[in-house]
Every structure is written in structure tokens, then in C-alpha cells.
Write a protein that holds these residues in place. Structure first.
Motif, PDB file in Angstrom:
ATOM      1  N   SER A 273      26.689  50.992  50.255  1.00  0.00           N
ATOM      2  CA  SER A 273      25.994  52.184  50.737  1.00  0.00           C
ATOM      3  C   SER A 273      26.935  53.367  50.910  1.00  0.00           C
ATOM      4  O   SER A 273      26.492  54.517  50.959  1.00  0.00           O
ATOM      5  CB  SER A 273      25.304  51.892  52.080  1.00  0.00           C
ATOM      6  OG  SER A 273      24.273  50.935  51.919  1.00  0.00           O
ATOM      7  N   GLY A 274      28.226  53.088  51.008  1.00  0.00           N
ATOM      8  CA  GLY A 274      29.212  54.150  51.096  1.00  0.00           C
ATOM      9  C   GLY A 274      29.839  54.399  49.737  1.00  0.00           C
ATOM     10  O   GLY A 274      29.779  53.555  48.841  1.00  0.00           O
ATOM     11  N   SER A 275      30.453  55.566  49.562  1.00  0.00           N
ATOM     12  CA  SER A 275      31.079  55.890  48.280  1.00  0.00           C
ATOM     13  C   SER A 275      32.466  55.258  48.181  1.00  0.00           C
ATOM     14  O   SER A 275      33.098  54.941  49.187  1.00  0.00           O
ATOM     15  CB  SER A 275      31.192  57.410  48.125  1.00  0.00           C
ATOM     16  OG  SER A 275      32.048  57.957  49.118  1.00  0.00           O
ATOM     17  N   HIS A 276      32.926  55.083  46.939  1.00  0.00           N
ATOM     18  CA  HIS A 276      34.271  54.573  46.656  1.00  0.00           C
ATOM     19  C   HIS A 276      34.533  53.252  47.385  1.00  0.00           C
ATOM     20  O   HIS A 276      35.515  53.104  48.122  1.00  0.00           O
ATOM     21  CB  HIS A 276      35.330  55.604  47.033  1.00  0.00           C
ATOM     22  CG  HIS A 276      35.117  56.944  46.395  1.00  0.00           C
ATOM     23  ND1 HIS A 276      35.090  57.122  45.030  1.00  0.00           N
ATOM     24  CD2 HIS A 276      34.900  58.170  46.945  1.00  0.00           C
ATOM     25  CE1 HIS A 276      34.885  58.401  44.764  1.00  0.00           C
ATOM     26  NE2 HIS A 276      34.754  59.046  45.904  1.00  0.00           N
ATOM     27  N   THR A 277      33.648  52.292  47.183  1.00  0.00           N
ATOM     28  CA  THR A 277      33.808  50.975  47.784  1.00  0.00           C
ATOM     29  C   THR A 277      33.761  49.900  46.708  1.00  0.00           C
ATOM     30  O   THR A 277      33.143  50.072  45.662  1.00  0.00           O
ATOM     31  CB  THR A 277      32.709  50.682  48.816  1.00  0.00           C
ATOM     32  OG1 THR A 277      31.422  50.720  48.165  1.00  0.00           O
ATOM     33  CG2 THR A 277      32.731  51.685  49.955  1.00  0.00           C
ATOM     34  N   ASP A 278      34.426  48.795  46.974  1.00  0.00           N
ATOM     35  CA  ASP A 278      34.454  47.646  46.068  1.00  0.00           C
ATOM     36  C   ASP A 278      34.049  46.403  46.859  1.00  0.00           C
ATOM     37  O   ASP A 278      34.875  45.782  47.531  1.00  0.00           O
ATOM     38  CB  ASP A 278      35.852  47.474  45.485  1.00  0.00           C
ATOM     39  CG  ASP A 278      35.956  46.265  44.559  1.00  0.00           C
ATOM     40  OD1 ASP A 278      34.911  45.638  44.269  1.00  0.00           O
ATOM     41  OD2 ASP A 278      37.074  45.944  44.131  1.00  0.00           O
ATOM     42  N   PRO A 279      32.759  46.024  46.824  1.00  0.00           N
ATOM     43  CA  PRO A 279      32.287  44.889  47.618  1.00  0.00           C
ATOM     44  C   PRO A 279      32.950  43.562  47.268  1.00  0.00           C
ATOM     45  O   PRO A 279      32.833  42.604  48.048  1.00  0.00           O
ATOM     46  CB  PRO A 279      30.780  44.851  47.297  1.00  0.00           C
ATOM     47  CG  PRO A 279      30.447  46.241  46.855  1.00  0.00           C
ATOM     48  CD  PRO A 279      31.662  46.714  46.118  1.00  0.00           C
ATOM     49  N   GLN A 280      33.653  43.485  46.133  1.00  0.00           N
ATOM     50  CA  GLN A 280      34.297  42.223  45.768  1.00  0.00           C
ATOM     51  C   GLN A 280      35.441  41.848  46.698  1.00  0.00           C
ATOM     52  O   GLN A 280      35.913  40.721  46.687  1.00  0.00           O
ATOM     53  CB  GLN A 280      34.825  42.288  44.330  1.00  0.00           C
ATOM     54  CG  GLN A 280      33.752  42.097  43.274  1.00  0.00           C
ATOM     55  CD  GLN A 280      34.366  41.881  41.904  1.00  0.00           C
ATOM     56  OE1 GLN A 280      34.618  42.821  41.158  1.00  0.00           O
ATOM     57  NE2 GLN A 280      34.617  40.628  41.571  1.00  0.00           N
ATOM     58  N   GLY A 281      35.892  42.781  47.488  1.00  0.00           N
ATOM     59  CA  GLY A 281      36.907  42.458  48.474  1.00  0.00           C
ATOM     60  C   GLY A 281      38.313  42.394  47.900  1.00  0.00           C
ATOM     61  O   GLY A 281      38.540  42.841  46.779  1.00  0.00           O
ATOM     62  N   PRO A 282      39.222  41.820  48.693  1.00  0.00           N
ATOM     63  CA  PRO A 282      39.068  41.268  50.047  1.00  0.00           C
ATOM     64  C   PRO A 282      38.713  42.333  51.077  1.00  0.00           C
ATOM     65  O   PRO A 282      38.701  43.512  50.752  1.00  0.00           O
ATOM     66  CB  PRO A 282      40.455  40.661  50.323  1.00  0.00           C
ATOM     67  CG  PRO A 282      41.376  41.498  49.500  1.00  0.00           C
ATOM     68  CD  PRO A 282      40.624  41.821  48.244  1.00  0.00           C
ATOM     69  N   ASP A 283      38.428  41.909  52.303  1.00  0.00           N
ATOM     70  CA  ASP A 283      37.938  42.816  53.332  1.00  0.00           C
ATOM     71  C   ASP A 283      39.103  43.610  53.922  1.00  0.00           C
ATOM     72  O   ASP A 283      39.760  43.186  54.882  1.00  0.00           O
ATOM     73  CB  ASP A 283      37.231  42.000  54.422  1.00  0.00           C
ATOM     74  CG  ASP A 283      36.474  42.877  55.412  1.00  0.00           C
ATOM     75  OD1 ASP A 283      36.787  44.079  55.493  1.00  0.00           O
ATOM     76  OD2 ASP A 283      35.577  42.355  56.102  1.00  0.00           O
ATOM     77  N   ALA A 284      39.367  44.792  53.360  1.00  0.00           N
ATOM     78  CA  ALA A 284      40.500  45.604  53.812  1.00  0.00           C
ATOM     79  C   ALA A 284      40.350  46.016  55.266  1.00  0.00           C
ATOM     80  O   ALA A 284      41.342  46.078  56.005  1.00  0.00           O
ATOM     81  CB  ALA A 284      40.649  46.826  52.919  1.00  0.00           C
ATOM     82  N   SER A 285      39.136  46.321  55.704  1.00  0.00           N
ATOM     83  CA  SER A 285      38.928  46.753  57.089  1.00  0.00           C
ATOM     84  C   SER A 285      39.322  45.653  58.067  1.00  0.00           C
ATOM     85  O   SER A 285      40.044  45.886  59.038  1.00  0.00           O
ATOM     86  CB  SER A 285      37.465  47.147  57.310  1.00  0.00           C
ATOM     87  OG  SER A 285      37.121  48.275  56.542  1.00  0.00           O
ATOM     88  N   ARG A 286      38.850  44.438  57.811  1.00  0.00           N
ATOM     89  CA  ARG A 286      39.173  43.328  58.713  1.00  0.00           C
ATOM     90  C   ARG A 286      40.669  43.018  58.687  1.00  0.00           C
ATOM     91  O   ARG A 286      41.285  42.759  59.727  1.00  0.00           O
ATOM     92  CB  ARG A 286      38.354  42.090  58.336  1.00  0.00           C
ATOM     93  CG  ARG A 286      38.492  40.953  59.337  1.00  0.00           C
ATOM     94  CD  ARG A 286      37.549  39.814  59.032  1.00  0.00           C
ATOM     95  NE  ARG A 286      36.153  40.161  59.223  1.00  0.00           N
ATOM     96  CZ  ARG A 286      35.542  40.163  60.411  1.00  0.00           C
ATOM     97  NH1 ARG A 286      36.218  39.863  61.511  1.00  0.00           N
ATOM     98  NH2 ARG A 286      34.262  40.457  60.485  1.00  0.00           N
TER      99      ARG A 286
END
Length: 304
Positions: A273-286
Motif C-alpha cells: 500500500s506504500g510506495s517503493h516497497t518490496d514485500p518479499q522481505g526480509p523485514d527491514a523495519s523489524r
């Protein structure tokens, strides 16, 4: 150096916005002003809380960045206050942080002074643990985060750079475009006060070449004995990565460099839902929050 904004130049208007737990505020000093969204986790908590300043990338907004990184959800889980400064088109037509301008690369000047003042204002207004204040960003925001770590190591205990560049990697728009494609011509200077650094970068990034991630890590290294380990991994969605950890043999500094294989210019593990994202990960935020929570400011630095 301590910059003191003039009282008439400061404004801080607060109102509810359409993200639960988030407030809309503005901070200003002699260098200018910036609006920012402030996410405050629910509950009273147990003492002072960590603070994370998140800097969006080119063409993004604070809200877009919050949605794409999903940092609010993680911050709610872990009791972290998060600020999302917004770069207006009046400061840069592409809404890019001006990391490539000499006037915006130094302590007490330009955008760094605004972002540092904004951080300090939040620390004054809320119950923030001064030993656990962090800064992170994507692309131009990652480059700006690197600048903040270099200019204000007395404020930020650790920095996260996603698809960004080292501080001082360019001093003009023309140099910035070349550096983004090929890396800095000369190695950016190391900081006098190394800040623990975590870097994420895709090896298929055609906007900011991954050599810039190498240079950001190199810039952050202290001149002490280090130990290193490298591991290969794969996210739950199938993205392979190489993770390199460097740590002082006798000290508290460490870094992590995540090279994401086959990834482009996007926040790893972000929400589509946000721009410039890669859902394949890994989870950079976490992973960034994990890294940040393992680093608290030691003896406070006193800078003049």
C-alpha cells in the motif's frame, strides 16, 4: 555546537490525523520549518520510551512512508515513539532531502539543524529516553540519516540506512546523480564519533547502486579492532540475502550490512500500500528496531 532557535521562529501545532495514535506537528528554527507526523504508542508504558526519526525517500510523504514501512505497527508492539518529518516541494521539487548540498550536511546548518531541533523538541515534550534515540531513512532519507549520524552523534545512538548513501558523498546535484549510479569518487570521510549503523541495499538497485551501501558502512567504522561474521539467508517470501556483522572486539560499536539479492530500490518487507516497497522481505523495519534496541547511548558526548 548548540543551535538555539529563536522563539518567534518556532511553531508546534498539534491535531489528530487519520492514523490512530498519530499527531500532526510542525517544528521550525532559523533554517526553516518542517511538518511531521508523530506516532505515540498507546498505554502508559514503563518509564521513558525510545524515539525513532524516520526520513522518507524522494517523491514520498510522511504518511506514505509510515504505511509502506509498517513502522507504526511495530512501534506499537515495542513501545517506540516514531517521528516522520515531511519534506515539502518548496524545499525540493522532488520532495528529496537535500543530502547532496554542502549547506545541508553540517551540524547547526540547514536541514540537519531542523531535524535535530525537531528531535530535541520531541524529547522535551514527551517521556523519551535520551540514550535510545535513533534515525533511519530510505534513499534520500537514508542519505539524510547518514548525515544526521555524522553531525549529531550526541543525539542518535544508532542509524539505519536503506538504499541510501554515505554522508558527504556528493556536494552538488550533478555529483549526486553520478554518485547514485557509481558511488562516491572519493571515499567519504569517517566520522570522529562512529555511530552503530545498519544498512539494507538491493544488489539490483538501479537508482542508488549498492556500492553506496558499502561506502556508508565503511564510513561508520571506528579505527579499532573489529571482528566480522557473514551469513546467507532467505526471507519467508523467498528473497535471499547476505548479512555481514562487524563488531568491536573491545567496545560497544557494531554494524550490520544486509545485501538483498535480486532486490531493487525499495524498502524490504514493506507493505504494498506504500510506495517503493518490496514485500518479499526480509523485514527491514523489524530488523532495524531489533538492531536499535540493542544499542543505547553510552556516556553522553559533549560537543562544542
Amino acid at each position: 555546537m548548540t543551535e538555539r532557535p529563536g522563539p518567534a521562529a518556532i511553531e508546534s501545532a498539534e491535531r489528530s490525523i487519520d492514523r490512530p495514535g498519530a499527531l500532526a506537528r510542525r517544528y521550525g528554527n532559523q533554517a526553516g520549518s518542517r511538518a511531521y507526523d508523530l506516532f505515540v504508542p498507546s498505554g502508559s508504558g514503563h518509564g521513558p520510551r525510545p524515539l525513532l526519526v524516520m526520513l522518507h525517500g524522494c517523491s514520498q510523504t510522511a504518511r506514505d512512508f509510515a504505511i509502506g514501512t509498517r513502522m507504526d505497527r511495530l512501534a506499537e508492539e515495542q513501545g517506540v515513539i516514531v517521528a516522520y518529518p515531511d519534506q515539502p516541494r518548496s524545499a525540493n521539487m522532488l520532495k528529496s532531502w537535500n543530502w547532496f548540498r554542502d549547506s545541508d550536511q553540517h551540524r547547526g546548518r540547514g536541514e540537519p539543524s531542523i531535524l535535530a531541533g525537531l528531535t530535541r523538541r520531541i524529547m522535551e515534550d514527551l517521556d523519551v529516553d535520551p540514550a535510545r534515540v535513533y534515525v533511519a531513512g530510505l534513499s534520500s532519507g537514508g542519505a539524510a540519516a547518514a548525515v544526521m549520524a555524522q553531525a549529531y552523534p550526541d543525539i542518535y545512538a544508532a542509524v539505519g540506512i536503506h538504499s541510501g548513501l554515505a554522508s558527504g558523498a556528493a556536494v552538488s546535484m550533478a555529483a549526486a546523480l553520478s554518485t547514485m549510479r557509481r558511488g562516491a569518487v572519493r571515499q567519504p570521510l569517517r566520522t570522529a564519533h562512529p555511530v552503530p549503523t545498519i544498512v539494507f541495499h538491493g544488489d539490483r538497485d538501479t537508482t542508488v547502486a549498492s556500492i553506496n551501501g558499502d561506502q556508508a558502512i565503511a564510513q561508520s567504522r571506528p579505527g579499532t579492532e573489529l571482528t566480522g561474521t557473514t551469513t546467507e539467508g532467505r526471507s519467508a517470501a523467498g528473497r535471499s540475502f547476505t548479512r555481514t556483522v562487524l563488531a568491536e572486539t573491545y567496545g560497544a560499536w557494531s554494524s550490520e550490512q544486509w545485501l538483498l539479492h535480486g532486490a531493487g530500490h525499495a524498502w524490504a518487507g514493506g507493505h504494498p500500500s506504500g510506495s517503493h516497497t518490496d514485500p518479499q522481505g526480509p523485514d527491514a523495519s523489524r530488523e532495524m528496531l531489533r538492531f536499535f534496541m540493542s544499542h543505547a547511548m553510552g556516556a553522553r558526548l559533549h560537543m562544542t
